[in-house]
Design a protein around this motif. Structure first.
Motif, PDB file in Angstrom:
ATOM      1  N   PRO A   1     -10.993   1.288  -1.256  1.00  0.00           N
ATOM      2  CA  PRO A   1     -10.076   2.169  -1.987  1.00  0.00           C
ATOM      3  C   PRO A   1     -10.270   3.643  -1.680  1.00  0.00           C
ATOM      4  CG  PRO A   1     -11.034   0.524  -3.447  1.00  0.00           C
ATOM      5  CD  PRO A   1     -11.780   0.435  -2.156  1.00  0.00           C
TER       6      PRO A   1
ATOM      7  N   THR B   1      -4.146   8.461   2.765  1.00  0.00           N
ATOM      8  CA  THR B   1      -2.756   8.684   2.328  1.00  0.00           C
ATOM      9  C   THR B   1      -2.437  10.158   2.119  1.00  0.00           C
ATOM     10  OG1 THR B   1      -3.375   8.375  -0.013  1.00  0.00           O
ATOM     11  CG2 THR B   1      -2.601   6.430   1.207  1.00  0.00           C
TER      12      THR B   1
ATOM     13  N   TYR C   1      -5.790   2.130  -5.756  1.00  0.00           N
ATOM     14  CA  TYR C   1      -6.149   1.181  -4.696  1.00  0.00           C
ATOM     15  C   TYR C   1      -7.312   0.294  -5.120  1.00  0.00           C
ATOM     16  CZ  TYR C   1      -2.932   3.342  -1.402  1.00  0.00           C
ATOM     17  OH  TYR C   1      -1.796   3.786  -0.779  1.00  0.00           O
TER      18      TYR C   1
ATOM     19  N   GLN D   1      -8.833   4.399   1.774  1.00  0.00           N
ATOM     20  CA  GLN D   1      -7.372   4.358   1.688  1.00  0.00           C
ATOM     21  C   GLN D   1      -6.821   5.607   1.022  1.00  0.00           C
ATOM     22  OE1 GLN D   1      -5.181   2.594   3.270  1.00  0.00           O
ATOM     23  NE2 GLN D   1      -4.634   0.839   2.018  1.00  0.00           N
ATOM     24  N   SER D   2      -7.478   6.057  -0.027  1.00  0.00           N
ATOM     25  CA  SER D   2      -7.025   7.249  -0.740  1.00  0.00           C
ATOM     26  C   SER D   2      -7.090   8.496   0.142  1.00  0.00           C
ATOM     27  CB  SER D   2      -7.877   7.450  -2.001  1.00  0.00           C
ATOM     28  OG  SER D   2      -7.509   8.637  -2.671  1.00  0.00           O
TER      29      SER D   2
ATOM     30  N   ARG E   1      -5.106   8.019  -6.589  1.00  0.00           N
ATOM     31  CA  ARG E   1      -4.859   6.918  -5.654  1.00  0.00           C
ATOM     32  C   ARG E   1      -6.078   6.043  -5.425  1.00  0.00           C
ATOM     33  NH1 ARG E   1      -0.999  10.082  -1.281  1.00  0.00           N
ATOM     34  NH2 ARG E   1       0.800  10.254  -2.688  1.00  0.00           N
TER      35      ARG E   1
ATOM     36  N   ASN F   1       0.824  -1.205   0.000  1.00  0.00           N
ATOM     37  CA  ASN F   1       0.000   0.000   0.000  1.00  0.00           C
ATOM     38  C   ASN F   1       0.858   1.255   0.000  1.00  0.00           C
ATOM     39  OD1 ASN F   1      -2.540  -1.240  -0.022  1.00  0.00           O
ATOM     40  ND2 ASN F   1      -2.537  -1.518   2.190  1.00  0.00           N
TER      41      ASN F   1
ATOM     42  N   GLN G   1       0.793   3.008   6.778  1.00  0.00           N
ATOM     43  CA  GLN G   1       0.152   1.780   6.323  1.00  0.00           C
ATOM     44  C   GLN G   1       0.345   0.648   7.327  1.00  0.00           C
ATOM     45  OE1 GLN G   1      -1.854   1.736   3.890  1.00  0.00           O
ATOM     46  NE2 GLN G   1      -1.391   3.746   3.016  1.00  0.00           N
TER      47      GLN G   1
ATOM     48  N   LEU H   1      -5.679  -2.379  -6.915  1.00  0.00           N
ATOM     49  CA  LEU H   1      -5.110  -3.319  -5.945  1.00  0.00           C
ATOM     50  C   LEU H   1      -6.202  -4.230  -5.384  1.00  0.00           C
ATOM     51  CD1 LEU H   1      -2.139  -3.488  -5.025  1.00  0.00           C
ATOM     52  CD2 LEU H   1      -2.801  -2.330  -2.917  1.00  0.00           C
TER      53      LEU H   1
END
Length: 389
Positions: free
Chosen positions: A330, A337, A143, A333-334, A139, A127, A349, A146
């Motif tokens: 996602p 970050t 993600y 997570q974006s 991002r 990540n 992470q 991912l």
């Protein structure tokens, strides 16, 4: 000075590599899902309730290792780079699958789960790698890609594991070992480093590279901490499925490894469609926060449908809802970050993974015991889907 656009091919190549790495890792893990509980059942005398309890305990052990080592690996990657951490983890996973393939006693499986828990903590480094090489505005889509890698791994992995499990309960472990070791060799020759030396931490600080230090780091960023709690709750709910599904499907619908494998493959197809296709279209149109909240609502509906499903058809209808719950990961997570400096992405992470790993510790134990209790004779009501509810 080199323009930002000059790095676009490098970024794309790096994201593709991480995609392939995660996909192969998930393929290796997916292969053993349909057979691992049955291997435990074989080693514990064949009783399904005993097998459920031991599977839950080993799942908790796996989570404990992730809880402890996710921040360690994140901090190591901040100090020494992402590449060596990812490669070491891939090598360890390959050797660990060989150990479990050869296991003849429950304690050896315990050792195997310890090693796999430590090695799989490198997802935090993957990540961080994505955050290193992807512009902030892209991002969520990265993600999502991912997440699609997870989905594709679970399309092929469980289906293949179910097929191989029909031949031998140990065959999937050998194939998983081959995949993980192939991934290590692939990375050894192909994987570039994403974190230049000038952007690395000055030193490895054990005071921060532990679960408590990592969680203290999250408290410095209130929005990050709040979203990390979301990660924890979602991960906890997910383990109602991870820790009981194989034996639940056997108990309620009389499904064997092949039916389980094909069902998990369907989950993977739906998840890949959502993660790779829907996320990158929905975020620009609706925004990250609304998409995240929609994902959580879909998750609620999906798990309730699973919990009260009276037959396998209704159970299968919950799969698209659970796939749509993947909209939340996602986007969350974006958002996270963007809140911290690049030199702390690995620690960030690692901290998030460590907090989520608390769910890995408690989830398998709590939900497996819930399942075992509600199919037992002392339960106030017979409800095999209680864990999902």
């Amino acid at each position: 000075m080199t323009s930002d656009t000059d790095h676009v091919p490098v970024r794309r190549a790096a994201v593709v590599f991480v995609f392939v790495t995660v996909m192969i890792d998930m393929l290796a893990f997916g292969i053993i899902i349909p057979v691992f509980p049955h291997l435990v059942q074989h080693m514990t005398g064949g009783d399904i309730s005993t097998a459920v309890r031991w599977t839950g305990i080993m799942g908790a052990l796996f989570g404990l290792m992730q809880f402890v080592f996710s921040p360690v690996q994140g901090a190591l990657s901040d100090r020494y780079g992402r590449r060596p951490v990812i490669l070491a983890s891939n090598l360890a996973l390959g050797l660990d699958f060989i150990l479990m393939a050869l296991a003849q006693a429950l304690p050896v499986l315990f050792i195997g789960r310890v090693i796999s828990g430590i090695a799989s903590a490198s997802i935090s480094t993957a990540n961080a790698y994505i955050a290193d090489v992807t512009p902030k505005e892209k991002r969520a889509a990265a993600y999502g890609l991912l997440g699609a890698a997870f989905g594709i791994g679970f399309i092929i992995g469980p289906a293949l594991g179910g097929f191989l499990g029909g031949v031998s309960v140990r065959a999937p472990f050998w194939v998983a070992a081959g995949l993980a070791l192939t991934n290590f060799l692939y990375g050894l020759f192909v994987l570039p480093e994403s974190l230049p030396k000038e952007r690395r931490s000055a030193r490895f600080d054990i005071g921060h590279a532990n679960p408590l230090g990592a969680l203290r780091m999250l408290r410095r960023y209130p929005q990050v901490f709040a979203l990390a709690i979301v990660f924890f709750l979602v991960a906890l709910a997910q383990f109602s499925l991870n820790s009981t599904f194989v034996l639940y499907a056997d108990y309620r619908y009389h499904w064997g490894p092949q039916e389980v494998g094909y069902t998990l493959a369907l989950v993977g197809v739906c998840s890949a469609i959502v993660q790779a296709g829907l996320v990158r279209r929905a975020v620009p149109r609706f925004g990250e926060r609304p998409v995240m909240l929609a994902g959580l609502l879909f998750g609620i509906c999906g798990f309730l449908t699973l919990g009260f499903a009276t037959n396998s058809v209704v159970f299968l209808l919950a799969i698209p809802l659970l796939a749509l719950a993947g909209l939340g990961g996602p986007t969350t997570q974006s958002i996270i970050t963007r809140q911290v400096d690049p030199t702390e992405q690995g620690r960030l992470q690692g901290a998030i993974s460590s907090l989520s790993s608390l769910a890995t510790i408690f989830g398998p134990f709590v939900f497996s015991q819930t399942f075992a209790f509600f199919i037992g004779t002392s339960a106030p009501v017979h409800l095999p889907g209680a864990a999902f509810v």
